[in-house]
Scaffold this active site. Structure first.
Site, PDB file in Angstrom:
ATOM      1  N   SER B  38       1.615  -5.236   7.223  1.00 27.19           N
ATOM      2  CA  SER B  38       0.775  -6.331   7.330  1.00 27.19           C
ATOM      3  C   SER B  38      -0.283  -6.220   8.747  1.00 27.19           C
ATOM      4  CB  SER B  38       1.583  -7.756   7.083  1.00 27.19           C
ATOM      5  OG  SER B  38       0.744  -8.795   7.114  1.00 27.19           O
ATOM      6  N   ASP B 157       2.080  -6.671   0.229  1.00 29.59           N
ATOM      7  CA  ASP B 157       2.432  -7.094   1.580  1.00 29.59           C
ATOM      8  C   ASP B 157       3.873  -6.344   1.936  1.00 29.59           C
ATOM      9  OD1 ASP B 157       1.580  -9.173   4.093  1.00 29.59           O
ATOM     10  OD2 ASP B 157       2.963  -7.787   4.330  1.00 29.59           O
TER      11      ASP B 157
END
Lengths: 394, 631
Positions: B38, B157
């Site tokens: 991320s 993610d």
């Protein structure tokens, strides 16, 4: 099983109320499965310590290499743990000396009486139970090793019964630093966070495991997969048993836990921090402090202790790459430090800062010598594999 | 040693602080693999590519500001975090980014269909890299509806499966949550319990709960600034505890050790080295560099000052926007659904969405340049974002006005005049050095190495867009005998304890000397012999007050962004030091320069006759310089 009957008898009401699938037999099975991976033969039995807190308290004990004439080492576990979590260390330690690991009163498989709500009283009850156990075991002097909450109790024990402790080893001990006075004002947390904290505070620390009931084991597995993972080297594919063991340890009557809760002040601080009463500890007790470099436990306390006890032996080691569960994260380095400390107390009757220095420089023991020469400086020992693989090009 | 950055949404600003610290004090740690998920992946990428951290910071702040502007915060349907990210990334990443980071940057992704963790480290093109970065920061529903694809498979993610990818045992973990990571904030709490969420250890403390809430809802710039600073401090503490802060010399020496493999303790802390000590001391009191701090200051100022901000921060306006929510929201949702369905811009390149993509591409771009609200068709399209655009427009005009009346605007710090420094040094073998214009007639003497440096530094514009032109010419003439001078240099350098010198003879029988840069007068004096000191005092020339100058104008911007120039400059200065002393010993020529500073004085007065000051010695140690540029 006669032993199990003792423990079960005082928890039948809880059994009605509880909706978690916990039982002493499950705990026993889980423990047995973990300990079956040990290479050294072990013996486990209940030690009857009589009426210390309840009417007839029993402490679950396992022992290895009892025949060795050397000073035995006694292991005290941390909150929510039990004897089986030492499984990575038992073999290494038992190779050289007798090892005793106990489930503290109110934890694991030991009986779970109701402790006092007063911090001082609860502490002395726990300390007395350890002393009664030692008396029953007829151990003259021991090396006392405590992790986390066990470290707090070990220190408290050494204060009360200094003649019994040959060497005090504290691994990431809980309850040493003082709660800073400006703690509340300093942190600018919003109101809603404070509200959650307020609600949770009166509950026992591990309440969530019991509330989750049948999902307790799943809860442990999903929130702390790292603990389970630490034991892979020994347990291989059976590693899931660790979560089951921890769950079973904590799903029963939380009597030891409430004793801990009583000793606690605020959020995880000790009501009577050890650092404040360090002067009660006799100068001739050598101390080894082991910290994990990633741990949340404030290891500046090690320096404070070192300064306060300038004329006694204090060895502070920070094991890099290890977290709070330093005994499992870097078990080999941990064992090495423990055995070194034990050997030291075998060779010198009363180590102080001066005579240890002398002896160790003879042995050219690099770690301890460096530590002593540099006085109050904390040494950072890195495991050999770390230094060797570190790139040195720029 | 590898680095790993935890994914943390808007708390990624913490990584910026850590990155600044690593760049400054431990650049040798950035040479290995860096992993991340991320926001951590983006930070890792920026570190590997050596992107200007100042601009990254402002980009993060811009993202946070955009998110804060809306009534529903980042959950406003029209707030497309992926778009803004993509826009920023395409702007900053160089075209060969994928070549640089392949094999080094490890991005943690979560495969959508089975939820398994995948770590990618090979990128075929820049788009590939962009897509991996975007996929790693794709939070379903928050970022959009359809997860982006990387190599044909949809990913989301990395924080869902492995938020803190550790590649091996020796990974330094960086996490903005207090927990069992190497670099993390240490909250003042003795909380016993941790949870381990996707490999990231998070302590259950009040501060962490607050931080957790801030992953998706960015806090105001003040708090972001504090987080960044916290990252810097934590990283510094880690480096200090592990004795990883070394001076350039020590690192260089260690690198030679690696080659020879003779001494294994190359990495050990060397307490003898006073430069290291100084470096460490300096690091202890260090703060975030000016580059980053200024940006935060600007952001805080722009969020707090001005009529518009005051108006929009007012409770009544907030209430108004909340009340208008039911009317605006449906339009917003419709608009957002359309744009989100198309996926992000990278996605539109794939075949699947070409058709819809082509239809909707034009309006999408129009939104990007919504600054100029002129075309009526765009106006209609932007109806849901009308308020925001109005604000933008007003701001634009305000900026114009304030630039017309400079007195109104006090944000810009006036910078010093043009700095022009021209320097040429010819030295090594013979005891000759030459400073152009000062001693043009001495050039004829035999010389071995000729180094020319010209630094042109124009700082009249606001610092953000200053122009700097520098060039460095190194000419190395063929060498003849120079045994005596090598001995001389050796002699001089071994006599001096306080100043660190790093010298060695390379294969071509050339001596390379780097003197660690040092400006404090006391230390200078310590290395000089008594008569030199005396000569020095006689030659007091310098009315120029260095500390005040430095406090007024830190050169942080220059230093962090023009590393190589500085390094060269330093080494040149240092070389001239030694040569000057040799010269002094030889008693050659009528003008005796007894110490480096007098030489500098001469150099300054002679060379920079046009301007009044030359580029000043930088008081900072060589932290900002790449350690091996001379090797």
């Amino acid at each position: 099983m006669a032993e199990n009957a003792v423990v079960q008898s005082d928890s039948w009401i809880w059994g009605w109320l509880s909706w978690s699938r916990s039982s002493t037999t499950m705990l026993r099975a889980a423990e047995k499965k973990i300990l079956s991976c040990l290479k050294t033969a072990y013996r486990g039995w209940y030690v009857d310590i009589g009426p210390v807190v309840g009417n007839a308290d029993k402490i679950w004990t396992i022992s290895l290499n009892e025949e060795s004439p050397k000073t035995p080492i006694v292991l005290l576990h941390g909150l929510g743990a039990g004897v089986a979590l030492w499984c990575l260390n038992l073999d290494g330690l038992a190779a050289q000396r007798p090892v005793y690991a106990i489930d503290l009163l109110g934890f694991g498989r030991s009986s779970r009486p109701d402790f006092s709500n007063d911090a001082k009283e609860a502490e002395s009850q726990l300390v007395r139970s350890v002393e009664e156990w030692r008396r029953e075991m007829q151990l003259e002097r021991v090396v006392l090793l405590g992790h986390s909450m066990g470290g707090y109790l070990a220190a408290a024990y050494a204060m009360k019964y200094p003649e019994r402790v040959k060497h005090l080893i504290l691994a990431d001990p809980w309850g040493f630093p003082e709660k800073p006075s400006d703690y509340a004002s300093k942190s600018n947390v919003p109101l809603w966070v404070k509200a959650i904290a307020f609600v949770v505070q009166p509950l026992n620390p591990l309440w969530a495991v019991r509330v989750a009931g049948p999902f307790g084991q799943w809860l442990i597995e999903s929130t702390r997969p790292d603990i389970v993972k630490k034991f892979t080297p020994l347990l291989k594919e059976d590693v899931g048993i660790i979560a089951q063991y921890i769950h079973q340890c904590n799903a029963q009557t939380p009597s030891g836990e409430s004793a801990f809760h009583a000793m606690m002040h605020g959020f995880g601080w000790a009501k009577y921090p050890i650092v404040k009463r360090m002067d009660q500890l006799k100068d001739d007790i050598p101390i080894t402090l082991l910290y994990g470099s990633r741990s949340w436990v404030d290891n500046t306390v090690g320096d404070i202790i070192k300064q306060k006890r300038s004329n006694s032996y204090v060895n502070v080691q920070v094991i890099s790459g290890a977290g709070h569960h330093v005994y499992a994260d870097k078990s080999e380095t941990f064992n090495k430090h423990i055995l070194e400390a034990c050997e030291l107390c075998d060779e010198i009757e009363k180590p102080t800062s001066s005579n240890v220095n002398l002896k160790i420089t003879d042995d050219s023991d690099e770690y301890a010598a460096k530590d002593d020469e540099e006085g109050s400086k904390v040494d950072r020992i890195e495991p050999p594999e770390l230094t060797s693989s570190r790139p040195r090009s720029t | 040693m590898n680095l790993s950055f935890a994914g943390c949404g808007f708390l990624g600003i913490y990584h910026v602080g850590v990155a600044v610290c690593f760049k400054k004090y431990a650049p040798h740690l950035l040479l290995d693999k860096i992993s991340g998920a991320s926001a951590g992946a983006i930070a890792a990428c920026a570190l590997l590519l050596d992107l200007p951290l100042g601009e990254i910071t402002s980009n993060v702040l811009r993202l946070a500001r955009e998110a804060r502007q809306r009534t529903l915060g980042p959950f406003s349907p029209s707030f497309n975090v992926q778009d803004i990210l993509l826009e920023g990334l395409t702007k900053f990443l160089p075209d060969d980014a994928h070549l640089i980071v392949s094999g080094k940057l490890h991005i943690s992704l979560t495969r959508v269909y089975d939820g398994k963790n995948v770590i990618v480290s090979q990128y075929n093109s820049k788009d590939d890299l962009l897509q991996a970065l975007l996929a790693s920061s794709f939070i379903p529903l928050f970022s959009g509806l359809l997860p982006p694809r990387f190599h044909g498979i949809r990913y989301m993610d990395g924080g869902f499966s492995d938020n803190l990818p550790t590649l091996d045992e020796n990974t330094i973990t960086v996490s903005p949550f207090c927990g069992e990571s190497d670099i993390c904030p240490r909250d003042v709490s003795s909380q016993l319990f941790h949870i381990n969420f996707a490999n990231t250890s998070i302590e259950l403390s009040k501060q962490n709960i607050y931080r957790f809430a801030r992953i998706l809802f960015p806090p105001n710039p003040e708090i972001l600034s504090n987080m960044c600073k916290q990252g810097f401090d934590d990283a510094l503490r880690f480096l200090h505890r592990n004795n990883l802060i070394n001076c350039t010399r020590c690192l260089a020496v260690q690198s030679t050790f690696v080659v020879s493999e003779t001494i294994d303790e190359g990495m050990e802390y060397d307490p003898e080295c006073s430069e290291c000590k100084m470096h460490r001391q300096e690091a202890l009191v260090a703060n975030l560099p000016e580059t980053v701090m200024t940006i935060f200051q600007d952001a805080i100022d722009s969020a707090n000052k001005g009529l518009v901000n005051w108006l929009f921060k007012h409770r009544s306006v907030k209430l108004l926007s909340l009340l208008s929510l039911p009317y605006i929201l449906p339009a917003d949702v419709v608009y957002a659904t359309f744009t989100n369905l198309v996926g992000n811009k990278v996605e539109t390149r794939t075949l699947e969405y070409r058709v819809i993509g082509n239809i909707l591409r034009t309006p999408q771009q129009a939104i990007v340049c919504a600054n100029h609200l002129t075309c009526p068709s765009r106006f209609v399209l932007n109806a849901p974002k009308l308020t925001k655009n109005l604000v933008k427009m007003i701001k634009y005009f305000m900026e114009q006005i304030s630039s017309i009346f400079p007195g109104v605007n006090v944000y810009y710090q006036p910078m010093p005049q043009t700095i022009n420094c021209q320097l040429a040094i010819t030295e090594y073998g013979s005891s000759i050095y030459d400073i152009e214009a000062a001693h043009p007639n001495e050039l004829c003497k035999k010389s071995k190495t000729n180094l020319n440096l010209r630094l042109h530094y124009d700082e009249r514009q606001p610092w953000k867009d200053y122009k700097r032109q520098s060039n460095c010419v190194v000419n190395i003439a063929d060498s003849t005998t120079f045994d005596d001078t090598f001995e001389n240099i050796l002699q001089v350098t071994s006599d001096q304890e306080a100043v660190m010198v790093w010298y060695y003879m390379d294969d071509n029988n050339k001596v390379q000397v780097t003197e660690i840069y040092d400006v404090t007068d006391t230390e200078r004096q310590a290395i000089l012999s008594p008569d030199e000191v005396e000569a020095n005092t006689k030659l007091q020339f310098d009315e120029w007050d260095e500390p005040t100058w430095l406090s007024d104008h830190t050169l942080a911007e220059v230093v962090t962004e023009s590393l190589y120039t500085d390094e060269d400059q330093h080494s040149l200065e240092d070389l001239s030091d030694i040569s000057l002393e040799d010269d002094f010993l030889d008693k050659e020529g009528s003008n005796i320069f007894s110490d480096p500073e007098s030489e500098w004085g001469m150099g300054r007065s002679a060379v920079v006759q046009i301007e009044q000051t030359s580029s000043p010695p930088d008081s900072r140690p060589e932290v900002d310089q790449p350690s091996t540029s001379n090797l």
